[in-house]
Enzyme design. Structure first.
Site, PDB file in Angstrom:
ATOM      1  N   ASP A  94      76.631  66.142  45.749  1.00  0.00           N
ATOM      2  CA  ASP A  94      77.925  67.143  45.570  1.00  0.00           C
ATOM      3  C   ASP A  94      78.995  65.834  44.944  1.00  0.00           C
ATOM      4  OD1 ASP A  94      79.564  69.718  46.543  1.00  0.00           O
ATOM      5  OD2 ASP A  94      79.788  69.096  44.240  1.00  0.00           O
ATOM      6  N   ASP A 268      72.025  74.966  48.937  1.00  0.00           N
ATOM      7  CA  ASP A 268      72.550  74.057  50.129  1.00  0.00           C
ATOM      8  C   ASP A 268      73.382  74.625  50.960  1.00  0.00           C
ATOM      9  OD1 ASP A 268      75.126  73.784  48.388  1.00  0.00           O
ATOM     10  OD2 ASP A 268      74.812  72.104  50.656  1.00  0.00           O
ATOM     11  N   CYS A 306      56.582  80.473  66.124  1.00  0.00           N
ATOM     12  CA  CYS A 306      56.676  78.914  64.780  1.00  0.00           C
ATOM     13  C   CYS A 306      56.504  77.886  65.108  1.00  0.00           C
ATOM     14  CB  CYS A 306      57.904  78.489  64.816  1.00  0.00           C
ATOM     15  SG  CYS A 306      58.843  76.659  63.707  1.00  0.00           S
ATOM     16  N   CYS A 308      56.583  74.396  64.708  1.00  0.00           N
ATOM     17  CA  CYS A 308      56.961  73.552  63.675  1.00  0.00           C
ATOM     18  C   CYS A 308      56.853  73.128  65.401  1.00  0.00           C
ATOM     19  CB  CYS A 308      58.598  73.598  64.264  1.00  0.00           C
ATOM     20  SG  CYS A 308      59.030  73.417  65.378  1.00  0.00           S
ATOM     21  N   CYS A 311      58.541  73.215  68.513  1.00  0.00           N
ATOM     22  CA  CYS A 311      57.755  74.348  69.015  1.00  0.00           C
ATOM     23  C   CYS A 311      56.425  74.547  69.800  1.00  0.00           C
ATOM     24  CB  CYS A 311      57.842  75.715  68.159  1.00  0.00           C
ATOM     25  SG  CYS A 311      59.953  76.085  67.767  1.00  0.00           S
ATOM     26  N   HIS A 337      63.710  71.830  64.227  1.00  0.00           N
ATOM     27  CA  HIS A 337      63.566  73.689  63.800  1.00  0.00           C
ATOM     28  C   HIS A 337      64.144  74.137  63.654  1.00  0.00           C
ATOM     29  CE1 HIS A 337      62.637  77.146  65.274  1.00  0.00           C
ATOM     30  NE2 HIS A 337      63.565  77.850  65.410  1.00  0.00           N
TER      31      HIS A 337
HETATM   32  N1  LIG Z   1      81.172  71.707  43.872  1.00  0.00           N
HETATM   33  C1  LIG Z   1      81.277  72.232  45.001  1.00  0.00           C
HETATM   34  N2  LIG Z   1      80.796  72.672  45.259  1.00  0.00           N
HETATM   35  C2  LIG Z   1      80.774  73.616  46.700  1.00  0.00           C
HETATM   36  C3  LIG Z   1      79.701  73.400  47.673  1.00  0.00           C
HETATM   37  C4  LIG Z   1      79.841  72.122  48.910  1.00  0.00           C
HETATM   38  C5  LIG Z   1      78.517  72.860  48.626  1.00  0.00           C
HETATM   39  N3  LIG Z   1      77.329  71.520  49.681  1.00  0.00           N
HETATM   40  C6  LIG Z   1      77.442  70.098  49.390  1.00  0.00           C
HETATM   41  C7  LIG Z   1      77.641  69.180  50.538  1.00  0.00           C
HETATM   42  C8  LIG Z   1      76.838  67.784  50.328  1.00  0.00           C
HETATM   43  C9  LIG Z   1      77.058  67.047  51.120  1.00  0.00           C
HETATM   44  C10 LIG Z   1      78.149  67.343  51.737  1.00  0.00           C
HETATM   45  C11 LIG Z   1      78.272  68.531  52.899  1.00  0.00           C
HETATM   46  C12 LIG Z   1      78.509  69.612  51.612  1.00  0.00           C
HETATM   47  C13 LIG Z   1      80.461  75.117  48.118  1.00  0.00           C
HETATM   48  N4  LIG Z   1      79.703  75.407  50.047  1.00  0.00           N
HETATM   49  C14 LIG Z   1      80.463  76.072  49.847  1.00  0.00           C
HETATM   50  N5  LIG Z   1      79.764  77.358  50.750  1.00  0.00           N
HETATM   51  C15 LIG Z   1      79.852  75.974  52.437  1.00  0.00           C
HETATM   52  C16 LIG Z   1      80.268  77.305  53.631  1.00  0.00           C
HETATM   53  C17 LIG Z   1      79.702  77.063  54.661  1.00  0.00           C
HETATM   54  C18 LIG Z   1      78.889  77.209  55.317  1.00  0.00           C
HETATM   55  C19 LIG Z   1      78.096  76.706  56.283  1.00  0.00           C
HETATM   56  C20 LIG Z   1      79.265  76.077  57.150  1.00  0.00           C
HETATM   57  C21 LIG Z   1      80.442  75.454  56.625  1.00  0.00           C
HETATM   58  C22 LIG Z   1      80.414  75.816  55.274  1.00  0.00           C
HETATM   59  N6  LIG Z   1      80.673  77.024  48.766  1.00  0.00           N
HETATM   60  C23 LIG Z   1      80.820  75.972  47.845  1.00  0.00           C
HETATM   61  C24 LIG Z   1      81.540  75.694  46.861  1.00  0.00           C
HETATM   62  C25 LIG Z   1      80.956  74.839  45.664  1.00  0.00           C
HETATM   63  C26 LIG Z   1      81.655  74.302  44.332  1.00  0.00           C
HETATM   64  O1  LIG Z   1      82.185  75.344  43.928  1.00  0.00           O
HETATM   65  N7  LIG Z   1      81.972  73.221  44.416  1.00  0.00           N
HETATM   66 ZN   LIG Z   2      60.156  75.791  65.513  1.00  0.00          ZN
END
Ligand SMILES: Nc1nc2c(CCNCC3CCCCC3)c3[nH]c(NCCc4ccccc4)nc3cc2c(=O)[nH]1
Ligand SMILES: [Zn+2]
Length: 374
Positions: A94, A268, A306, A308, A311, A337
């Site tokens: 990213d 992701d 599962c 895996c 499991c 898992h």
């Molecule tokens: N450029 C860019 N990146 C975004 C990301 C980061 C995606 N993960 C990258 C990854 C790279 C390696 C390090 C970690 C991140 C997002 N993540 C989320 N929601 C996460 C919501 C969330 C869900 C569960 C737990 C925490 C956060 N919305 C996002 C919108 C954007 C966006 O518009 N532009």
């Molecule tokens: Zn499992």
């Protein structure tokens, strides 16, 4: 020679989902696909061999984190991220934009780029589209992301319009600053929040720049799921059919299925690895908090459906014991898992697309997992 290409294999007759294959310099993978997140050049507690065994084909890493620590120059001297972390599959990085907004305070967004504080040392830093391209070129990921602004949710239409226009100007600067288009594919990121007119404008600006793939950004930032689904309903049709579509930051089972139904190919999220480290597991019957006292004498696997490594070899009682004792091995077992569960879910989604029954699969899965009816 284009570094990253997409092959559409078939579209599901029951839904808008598509079965495809993405080709990168470090291998190809079928889509829809979930990508485990490895922020600091490691998918926390997992070895590359374990990632390969569980069926991971592409993992994520991050410009912002690796620039700060250990520095992209060290990764470049090591021969790039693949060599540095001994991962021979595909890698996506990213651009750092999202992390700047979500990790550091005192940030100031200008036309030139973003001023902010290093969230570790507090020193003042500056990230621009050109700098984000230089860092990602040094890291050497197969797929790199444009430097964008992901506005907070909710944002008013005026702010969002100005942000979309700047993100489109930044996208052009990224294309100009990208030094290795023949070995690294740069994806554009569509913004625009929940506003259909702005999503249209962002898609028009970016698809006219002809990126090899496109991400839908600005979602999974706190909006309700039905808002995300509505935005996808009118955004994915604006993207070219012959290129991958990546929905950023999405990783819950229901959103992976609903995003696939709306034509998304790549996902992701830190969710599966993050909740694993506090002892929460995704199972076919819904979430299971293994630390819970009721599992103290429960010698069944985390998920009886599962197959895996975790499991097949370890019990809830044992994993509960390890997690309560804060034993690292416990978090390795829950992480393995959870990632396996999502990678297997995507295999089932691809199978359902092949057999034109993804709508039926959604019903069955939601019923068993306990998601509310559509
Ligand atoms: N450029 C860019 N990146 C975004 C990301 C980061 C995606 N993960 C990258 C990854 C790279 C390696 C390090 C970690 C991140 C997002 N993540 C989320 N929601 C996460 C919501 C969330 C869900 C569960 C737990 C925490 C956060 N919305 C996002 C919108 C954007 C966006 O518009 N532009
Ligand atoms: Zn499992």
């Amino acid at each position: 020679m284009v570094a990253v290409t997409y092959e559409l294999i078939k579209t599901c007759k029951q839904t808008g989902a598509r079965l495809g294959r993405v080709h990168t310099p470090h291998g190809s993978f079928e889509t829809p696909m979930f990508m485990p997140v490895g922020t600091l050049a490691t998918v926390k507690t997992m070895s590359p061999e374990e990632l390969e065994r569980m069926g991971a084909s592409i993992i994520l890493s991050n410009t912002y984190h690796l620039w700060l620590r250990p520095g992209e120059d060290i990764v470049e001297e090591a021969g790039g991220l693949h060599k540095f972390m001994n991962w021979n599959g595909s890698i996506l990085t990213d651009s750092g934009g999202f992390q700047v907004f979500s990790l550091s305070d005192l940030r100031q967004i200008e036309e030139e780029g973003v001023h902010f504080r290093n969230h570790i040392s507090g020193e003042k830093l500056f990230l621009s589209p050109e700098k984000a391209m230089r860092i990602q070129n040094s890291l050497g990921a197969d797929i790199m992301m444009a430097f964008d602004e992901c506005p907070p949710y909710p944002a008013d239409h005026d702010y969002m319009k100005k942000s979309v226009e700047r993100t489109s100007r930044w996208a052009e600067r990224c294309l100009e600053g990208h030094q290795r288009p023949d070995s690294q594919g740069l994806f554009g990121i569509i913004q625009g929040g929940e506003y259909e007119d702005l999503r249209r404008q962002s898609a028009k600006d970016l698809t006219s720049l002809d990126f090899p793939g496109y991400a839908v950004g600005g979602l999974s930032v706190g909006e309700p799921k039905d808002v995300m689904n509505r935005v996808l309903d009118f955004t994915t049709p604006l993207l070219p059919n012959d290129k991958p579509r990546y929905l950023m930051g999405v990783g819950s089972p229901d959103s992976l299925i609903d995003g696939s139904i709306r034509g998304i190919d790549m996902f992701d999220c830190v969710l599966p690895t993050r909740i694993a480290r506090n002892g929460t597991c995704m199972t076919s019957q819904g979430r299971l908090v293994v630390r819970n006292a009721k599992f103290a004498r429960d010698f069944r696997p985390i998920d009886e459906q599962c197959d895996c490594h975790t499991c097949r070899n370890y019990s809830r009682a044992y994993i509960r014991h390890l997690v309560k004792a804060n034993e690292t091995f416990g978090f390795r077992l829950t992480t393995y898992h959870n990632l396996y569960f999502l990678l297997k879910l995507m295999r089932q989604v691809r199978e359902a697309i092949r057999e034109d029954r993804l709508g039926d699969f959604r019903e069955e899965f939601f019923e068993k997992y306990g998601f509310n009816k559509p």
